[in-house]
Design a protein around this motif. Structure first.
Motif, mmCIF file in Angstrom:
data_model
loop_
_atom_site.group_PDB
_atom_site.id
_atom_site.type_symbol
_atom_site.label_atom_id
_atom_site.label_comp_id
_atom_site.label_asym_id
_atom_site.label_seq_id
_atom_site.Cartn_x
_atom_site.Cartn_y
_atom_site.Cartn_z
ATOM 1 N N HIS A 14 46.349 44.348 33.645
ATOM 2 C CA HIS A 14 45.636 43.692 34.739
ATOM 3 C C HIS A 14 45.639 42.182 34.499
ATOM 4 C CE1 HIS A 14 42.305 42.402 37.323
ATOM 5 N NE2 HIS A 14 42.476 43.542 37.989
ATOM 6 N N GLU A 15 45.975 41.413 35.544
ATOM 7 C CA GLU A 15 46.153 39.975 35.390
ATOM 8 C C GLU A 15 44.938 39.270 34.790
ATOM 9 O OE1 GLU A 15 46.976 41.705 38.010
ATOM 10 O OE2 GLU A 15 48.794 40.963 38.992
ATOM 11 N N GLU A 16 43.740 39.629 35.255
ATOM 12 C CA GLU A 16 42.531 38.927 34.829
ATOM 13 C C GLU A 16 41.771 39.670 33.734
ATOM 14 O OE1 GLU A 16 40.366 38.409 38.407
ATOM 15 O OE2 GLU A 16 41.779 36.957 39.260
ATOM 16 N N LEU A 128 46.679 37.720 31.549
ATOM 17 C CA LEU A 128 47.879 36.911 31.687
ATOM 18 C C LEU A 128 47.563 35.424 31.503
ATOM 19 C CD1 LEU A 128 49.064 39.566 32.806
ATOM 20 C CD2 LEU A 128 50.296 38.176 34.477
ATOM 21 N N ASN A 131 51.278 33.749 35.206
ATOM 22 C CA ASN A 131 51.521 34.807 36.192
ATOM 23 C C ASN A 131 52.971 34.881 36.662
ATOM 24 O OD1 ASN A 131 48.853 35.681 36.274
ATOM 25 N ND2 ASN A 131 48.285 34.222 37.868
ATOM 26 N N LYS A 134 55.408 37.972 35.563
ATOM 27 C CA LYS A 134 55.035 39.225 36.211
ATOM 28 C C LYS A 134 55.383 39.187 37.692
ATOM 29 C CE LYS A 134 51.241 42.490 36.912
ATOM 30 N NZ LYS A 134 49.940 42.968 36.417
ATOM 31 N N ARG A 135 55.129 38.056 38.337
ATOM 32 C CA ARG A 135 55.446 37.934 39.759
ATOM 33 C C ARG A 135 56.948 38.084 39.992
ATOM 34 N NH1 ARG A 135 52.655 33.707 40.621
ATOM 35 N NH2 ARG A 135 54.300 32.153 40.356
#
Length: 213
Positions: A14-16, A128, A131, A134-135
């Motif tokens: 999860h990014e955050e 992360l 980002n 991943k993007r």
């Protein structure tokens, strides 16, 4: 980013929050172990069919983990199935997930943060730091699945791993998911190693297998 394991973990985290969902946690270690075998297949070191996985090229890969695995397969007293090697790889590399997470920290893609699970148990999160990687990975997958762009063998394997790991919903919007699932499932259906990973996960959930952020 050329390593399947790194790409899969970046998609899964999860990014955050820097954590994995419960559903992914039960599958990720089998998928990472399978990804090592897929790396050997992509590098033309092993030949895979439904009942066997055999070494066809003993040339070192210059990747320590892959070379350990290559030697393990090559020195096996008899030819084993892909499912066997998924389970064996998971047992051989017991801390693969943590090692790769820390590797991504060292590369500057993730941060390492101490936290507590259920406000009691100490644990580590890996949100992360950047980002963009991943993007880029997510956009590459979406172009193949939604726009039917030609996929490289490596991206095709990553998409199949996304299916095995249960990550489809995290990469596609609600209105895209039915179409995405159909195309991803079709892509993964004929992938022998992916089917071996899924079989091993199902066996683990039913108690047939045992094994080890």
């Amino acid at each position: 980013m050329v390593d399947l394991l790194e790409e899969l973990l970046l998609l899964a985290v999860h990014e955050e929050k820097g954590t994995l969902s419960f559903a992914v946690t039960s599958k990720i270690d089998f998928c990472l172990s399978g990804a090592l075998l897929i790396e050997l297949e992509l590098r033309n070191r092993v030949k895979v069919n439904k009942t066997s996985l055999e070494v066809i090229d003993r040339t070192p890969t210059e990747n320590t983990r892959l070379d350990i695995l290559l030697n393990l397969i090559d020195n096996s007293k008899r030819v084993r199935s892909p499912s066997y090697w998924v389970t064996k790889t998971k047992g051989t590399f017991k801390h693969l997930r943590r090692e790769y997470l820390e590797q991504l920290v060292d590369q500057g893609f993730l941060r390492e943060e101490e936290c507590q699970t259920l406000w009691i148990f100490p644990s580590t999160a890996y949100p992360l730091r950047d980002n963009r990687p991943k993007r880029e990975i997510r956009d590459r997958i979406r172009l193949v699945i939604l726009r039917e762009e030609t996929s490289s063998p490596r991206t095709a394997q990553l998409i199949a791993l996304v299916h095995a790991c249960g990550l489809t919903n995290t990469l596609f919007e609600k209105e895209e998911r039915n179409e995405a699932r159909k195309r991803i499932k079709t892509l993964a259906k004929e992938n022998i190693l992916i089917q071996a990973i899924i079989k091993t996960i199902q066996g683990s959930n039913s108690g047939a297998y045992t094994g080890s952020f």
